[in-house]
Design a protein around this motif. Structure first.
Motif, PDB file in Angstrom:
ATOM      1  N   ASP A   1       0.780  -1.126   0.019  1.00 43.24           N
ATOM      2  CA  ASP A   1      -0.011  -0.014  -0.073  1.00 43.24           C
ATOM      3  C   ASP A   1       0.937   1.070   0.004  1.00 43.24           C
ATOM      4  O   ASP A   1       1.503   1.330   0.911  1.00 43.24           O
ATOM      5  N   LEU A   2       0.993   1.919  -1.142  1.00 44.64           N
ATOM      6  CA  LEU A   2       1.925   3.056  -1.048  1.00 44.64           C
ATOM      7  C   LEU A   2       1.741   4.169  -0.259  1.00 44.64           C
ATOM      8  O   LEU A   2       2.643   4.874   0.085  1.00 44.64           O
ATOM      9  N   ASP A   3       0.361   4.428   0.123  1.00 46.45           N
ATOM     10  CA  ASP A   3       0.170   5.676   1.160  1.00 46.45           C
ATOM     11  C   ASP A   3       0.753   4.916   2.564  1.00 46.45           C
ATOM     12  O   ASP A   3       1.643   5.806   2.934  1.00 46.45           O
ATOM     13  N   MET A   4       0.692   3.873   2.745  1.00 48.92           N
ATOM     14  CA  MET A   4       1.206   3.329   3.889  1.00 48.92           C
ATOM     15  C   MET A   4       2.923   3.372   3.974  1.00 48.92           C
ATOM     16  O   MET A   4       3.544   3.626   4.864  1.00 48.92           O
ATOM     17  N   ALA A   5       3.243   2.796   2.797  1.00 50.61           N
ATOM     18  CA  ALA A   5       4.950   2.767   2.574  1.00 50.61           C
ATOM     19  C   ALA A   5       5.338   4.360   2.850  1.00 50.61           C
ATOM     20  O   ALA A   5       6.260   4.474   3.348  1.00 50.61           O
ATOM     21  N   GLU A   6       4.702   5.207   2.212  1.00 50.44           N
ATOM     22  CA  GLU A   6       5.224   6.647   2.327  1.00 50.44           C
ATOM     23  C   GLU A   6       5.213   7.183   3.974  1.00 50.44           C
ATOM     24  O   GLU A   6       6.385   7.620   4.250  1.00 50.44           O
ATOM     25  N   ARG A   7       4.144   6.736   4.582  1.00 49.44           N
ATOM     26  CA  ARG A   7       4.178   7.074   5.910  1.00 49.44           C
ATOM     27  C   ARG A   7       5.173   6.324   6.719  1.00 49.44           C
ATOM     28  O   ARG A   7       6.127   6.984   7.629  1.00 49.44           O
ATOM     29  N   ILE A   8       5.552   5.108   6.355  1.00 51.93           N
ATOM     30  CA  ILE A   8       6.524   4.333   7.171  1.00 51.93           C
ATOM     31  C   ILE A   8       8.093   4.757   6.838  1.00 51.93           C
ATOM     32  O   ILE A   8       8.724   5.034   7.521  1.00 51.93           O
ATOM     33  N   VAL A   9       8.035   5.055   5.502  1.00 55.27           N
ATOM     34  CA  VAL A   9       9.450   5.457   5.183  1.00 55.27           C
ATOM     35  C   VAL A   9       9.872   6.960   5.744  1.00 55.27           C
ATOM     36  O   VAL A   9      10.868   6.849   6.339  1.00 55.27           O
ATOM     37  N   LEU A  10       8.754   7.919   5.834  1.00 53.87           N
ATOM     38  CA  LEU A  10       9.062   9.224   6.331  1.00 53.87           C
ATOM     39  C   LEU A  10       9.435   8.943   7.924  1.00 53.87           C
ATOM     40  O   LEU A  10      10.136   9.616   8.576  1.00 53.87           O
ATOM     41  N   ASN A  11       8.475   8.369   8.552  1.00 57.57           N
ATOM     42  CA  ASN A  11       8.620   8.234   9.837  1.00 57.57           C
ATOM     43  C   ASN A  11       9.942   7.569  10.402  1.00 57.57           C
ATOM     44  O   ASN A  11      10.562   7.873  11.315  1.00 57.57           O
ATOM     45  N   SER A  12      10.163   6.564   9.627  1.00 59.71           N
ATOM     46  CA  SER A  12      11.465   5.617   9.998  1.00 59.71           C
ATOM     47  C   SER A  12      12.974   6.484   9.796  1.00 59.71           C
ATOM     48  O   SER A  12      13.853   6.325  10.327  1.00 59.71           O
ATOM     49  N   LYS A  13      12.851   7.587   8.858  1.00 63.13           N
ATOM     50  CA  LYS A  13      13.837   8.142   8.319  1.00 63.13           C
ATOM     51  C   LYS A  13      13.872   9.459   9.053  1.00 63.13           C
ATOM     52  O   LYS A  13      14.957   9.884   9.862  1.00 63.13           O
ATOM     53  N   THR A  14      12.913  10.124   9.192  1.00 59.65           N
ATOM     54  CA  THR A  14      12.812  11.698   9.580  1.00 59.65           C
ATOM     55  C   THR A  14      12.548  11.888  11.282  1.00 59.65           C
ATOM     56  O   THR A  14      12.515  12.795  11.665  1.00 59.65           O
ATOM     57  N   ARG A  15      11.791  10.808  11.578  1.00 63.55           N
ATOM     58  CA  ARG A  15      11.420  11.057  13.064  1.00 63.55           C
ATOM     59  C   ARG A  15      12.452  11.458  13.881  1.00 63.55           C
ATOM     60  O   ARG A  15      12.179  12.558  14.692  1.00 63.55           O
ATOM     61  N   ARG A  16      13.630  10.934  13.998  1.00 60.01           N
ATOM     62  CA  ARG A  16      14.638  11.172  14.800  1.00 60.01           C
ATOM     63  C   ARG A  16      16.006  10.593  14.123  1.00 60.01           C
ATOM     64  O   ARG A  16      16.070   9.563  14.135  1.00 60.01           O
ATOM     65  N   THR A  17      16.767  11.329  13.622  1.00 60.52           N
ATOM     66  CA  THR A  17      17.824  10.787  12.654  1.00 60.52           C
ATOM     67  C   THR A  17      18.940  10.341  13.315  1.00 60.52           C
ATOM     68  O   THR A  17      19.767   9.621  12.728  1.00 60.52           O
TER      69      THR A  17
END
Length: 421
Positions: free
Chosen positions: A241-257
């Motif tokens: 699900d590409l909506d889900m994928a975008e949320r997960i990628v962004l949270n995994s990368k940018t939440r706290r680097t």
């Protein structure tokens, strides 16, 4: 000077042994009272801690520390509250000491029980993060261990202030202050003396960058648990699900680097690349992430062409390596070649793909349709964590109370003797 430093470290270890022998007799009630006292003291003396931390931050900026390291070093009122609350969470957890792991009665009447016991004296070698000082002290105390803390010079003022607060709290409830001690941090030889103090120290846990971890693991004569670096991948499968994928990628990368569970690499299945690559590239760039991409990603002129070094990088910054793969097996192969065994994630709606990924990927934590940010002792319900182990012996993944214990066999008899052969 080296001999003096060795004796200083060894003397601290001997004091820690005395404290550990007292802690092993402490009831859960006493240990929990100490944890609550520590939490209250941190809140009451937060201004003192933050003033000390400000000195470290000022020195760190002057020394040219990266933004990622400065973020790890920084304490705020919210972060002090967070570590205080973490101590209270640990107080609310079951005491692992004395837990019966297994037991039986043999045909000859002997009663066997394998029970959890404290390690004894636990040494921590860590960089920049002053929150580790509190987390390690709290988890060690609850599991009946004395803690020898060797932080970095970059956090000297913060660690000194925190340990002073924690030691005062221990004394206030009648437990030995030497259950928490801070070792000298300006000479690397203090690390050597700690990790080779076999017989005085029972376990060493390094927590930091690859250089620190490798040096400790390779040089230690004291048993060591390896907490690895985090070259973490998110793989977006053909059925995602590409909506889900975008949320997960962004949270995994940018939440706290600056944390080890942050995503450093993105893998996208070729079947969804035409749609997802431009979409995720735009989303990452909008959050100031520099994308180091293969040919498919680099079609966007704003993407930096990836080098061989990028696939192995733990950036700890707003950077991510990204490539397109032709199959799930190619993704698994890429992770096997470049992953660090920390955390890997798949986004998919295909049950068979999820099962294949979770079975074949070699990592301490494997996520299915969830952010890599969840690899954390607190998120796993352990309270604080002392580190995330990437090895396979004794402890793997977030290390909480149980991972700071060993076991012993208790054998009760009524005069049984073993027959002669």
């Amino acid at each position: 000077m080296t001999d003096d430093l060795r004796e200083q470290v060894h003397a601290a270890a001997r004091r820690a042994r005395v404290a550990a022998n007292e802690l092993v007799l402490a009831t859960r009630e006493r240990k929990d009272a100490a944890l609550h006292e520590m939490a209250g003291a941190l809140r009451a003396r937060a201004a003192e801690v933050l003033e000390a931390n400000a000195k470290d931050l000022e020195a760190g900026r002057a020394a040219g520390l990266t933004q990622g390291l400065l973020d790890r070093l920084a304490l705020t009122e919210a972060r002090v509250e967070g570590v205080a609350a973490g101590l209270e969470t640990v107080a609310g957890l079951a005491d692992p000491v004395g837990e019966v792991l297994r037991g039986s009665i043999l045909p000859n009447g002997l009663e066997l029980r394998q029970v959890r016991v404290p390690m004894g004296v636990v040494g921590m070698v860590y960089e920049a993060r002053p929150n580790v000082t509190v987390d390690a002290a709290g988890l060690a105390l609850k599991s009946g261990n004395a803690a020898l803390l060797r932080g970095s010079s970059s956090a000297e003022h913060s660690n000194t202030a925190l340990v002073a607060v924690l030691r005062d709290a221990l004394e206030a409830v009648g437990l030995p202050a030497d259950a928490v001690q801070l070792l000298p941090c300006h000479d690397r030889a203090s690390v050597t003396h700690l990790i080779t103090a076999r017989g005085l120290v029972d376990l060493v846990i390094p927590r930091g960058g690859a250089g620190l971890i490798n040096a400790v693991v390779q040089q230690a004569t004291v048993p060591t648990i390896e907490t690895g670096v985090g070259n973490v991948h998110v793989y977006v499968d053909a059925s995602a699900d590409l909506d889900m994928a975008e949320r997960i990628v962004l949270n995994s990368k940018t939440r706290r680097t600056s944390v080890c569970n942050a995503a450093e690499s993105l893998l996208v299945h070729a079947a969804v690349a035409d749609e997802f690559v431009p979409r995720i590239t735009e989303a990452l760039l909008a959050r100031d992430v520099t994308v180091h991409g293969d040919e498919r990603f680099a079609r966007d002129g704003r993407v930096v062409a990836a080098t061989d070094e990028d696939w192995d990088a733990e950036y700890l910054s707003l950077d991510i390596a990204a490539r397109v793969v032709g199959s799930i097996d190619e993704a698994i192969g890429h992770i096997a070649a470049h992953g660090s065994g920390h955390t890997e994630a798949i986004v998919t709606s295909d049950l068979n793909a999820a099962r294949r990924f979770t079975t074949l990927v070699n990592a301490a934590a494997v996520m299915v349709n969830a952010s890599t940010a969840f690899t954390d002792g607190g998120e796993f319900g352990m309270g604080a964590e002392i580190g995330i182990s990437t090895q396979k012996l004794h402890a793997r993944g977030p290390m909480g109370l149980a991972e700071l214990t060993s076991s012993k066999w208790l054998v009760w008899g009524e005069g049984q003797v073993r027959p002669t052969s």
